[in-house]
Design an enzyme around this catalytic site. Structure first.
Site, PDB file in Angstrom:
ATOM      1  N   SER A  68      16.244  38.040  -4.773  1.00 36.53           N
ATOM      2  CA  SER A  68      15.463  38.187  -6.010  1.00 36.53           C
ATOM      3  C   SER A  68      15.247  36.857  -6.720  1.00 36.53           C
ATOM      4  CB  SER A  68      16.174  39.151  -6.966  1.00 36.53           C
ATOM      5  OG  SER A  68      16.125  40.462  -6.488  1.00 36.53           O
ATOM      6  N   GLN A  69      14.206  36.816  -7.504  1.00 32.22           N
ATOM      7  CA  GLN A  69      13.931  35.680  -8.391  1.00 32.22           C
ATOM      8  C   GLN A  69      15.156  35.488  -9.296  1.00 32.22           C
ATOM      9  OE1 GLN A  69      10.582  36.500 -10.886  1.00 32.22           O
ATOM     10  NE2 GLN A  69      10.695  34.566 -11.983  1.00 32.22           N
TER      11      GLN A  69
END
Length: 218
Positions: A68-69
């Site tokens: 994920s970011q």
């Protein structure tokens, strides 16, 4: 996967800049910021991504999944409001980066991955041996881990069409779940509180884009 397991001054400098970026985007929890500054994100990616590992964006990790970011990881972790010693169920181990963030914050993490290849990759990942309070499971996230329930917190790192009842059932009274909900390409982050009497209170937050939460194992 070919990993780089050396944390250089360059990596540390890039990480510090990344933490400044997510702070500017609105992350205020100092414990979350300090934890993310301490974890070498490039360890969790193929060495081909070494030059870009500290950009604030998601990257592929295989099996159609992503790491994920960083802002998203920080956002969910901040909403989760963990305290040392709590038991946290995570649905969607992926690269194990989020699990390590939680473990560094002093909680006991029980994390489920439905993709066999990703589960096996994490078993070989030497860095994870430093975290005995992370327990890894291969299974269907929708089923949770009833044997180990109840949990103080449940964190879902994939988009569910609705809040899974079985996971709510495994939450302690007074516990809380953070989950992105929605069937389209954009989902709404929700925080679900299970009150002492078992009733549910829901809070709605920003929009994000996650891979879908799927049933079964692969």
């Amino acid at each position: 996967m070919r990993r780089t397991l050396e944390d250089t001054y360059r990596h540390k400098g890039l990480r510090k800049k990344l933490v400044e970026v997510i702070k500017e985007k609105g992350i205020t929890d100092e414990a979350v910021l300090e934890t993310m500054n301490a974890i070498p994100r490039h360890f969790f990616l193929d060495s081909a991504f070494d030059d870009v590992a500290y950009e604030d964006r998601a990257f592929p990790i295989g099996e159609g999944q992503t790491i994920s970011q960083p802002y998203t990881v920080a956002y969910q972790t901040q909403l989760l409001e963990v305290r040392p010693g709590q038991k946290v169920l995570e649905i969607g181990t992926g690269s194990a980066y989020q699990a390590v963030v939680l473990a560094k914050m002093g909680v006991k993490v029980f994390t489920i991955e439905r993709q066999k290849n990703l589960f096996e990759e994490n078993k070989k990942f030497a860095y994870l041996k430093q975290f005995p309070f992370i327990k890894f499971f291969y299974g269907d996230g929708y089923q949770g881990l009833p044997t180990y329930a109840p949990f103080d917190r449940v964190l879902i790192t994939a988009a569910a069409p609705e809040v899974p009842q079985k996971l709510l059932d495994q939450l302690k009274p007074g516990g809380m779940m953070v989950i992105p909900v929605g069937t389209g390409s954009i989902q709404q982050m929700k925080r679900i509180w299970k009150q002492a009497d078992g009733t549910i209170k829901e809070e709605v937050f920003d929009h994000f884009s996650f891979v879908p939460m799927l049933t079964g194992k692969n």
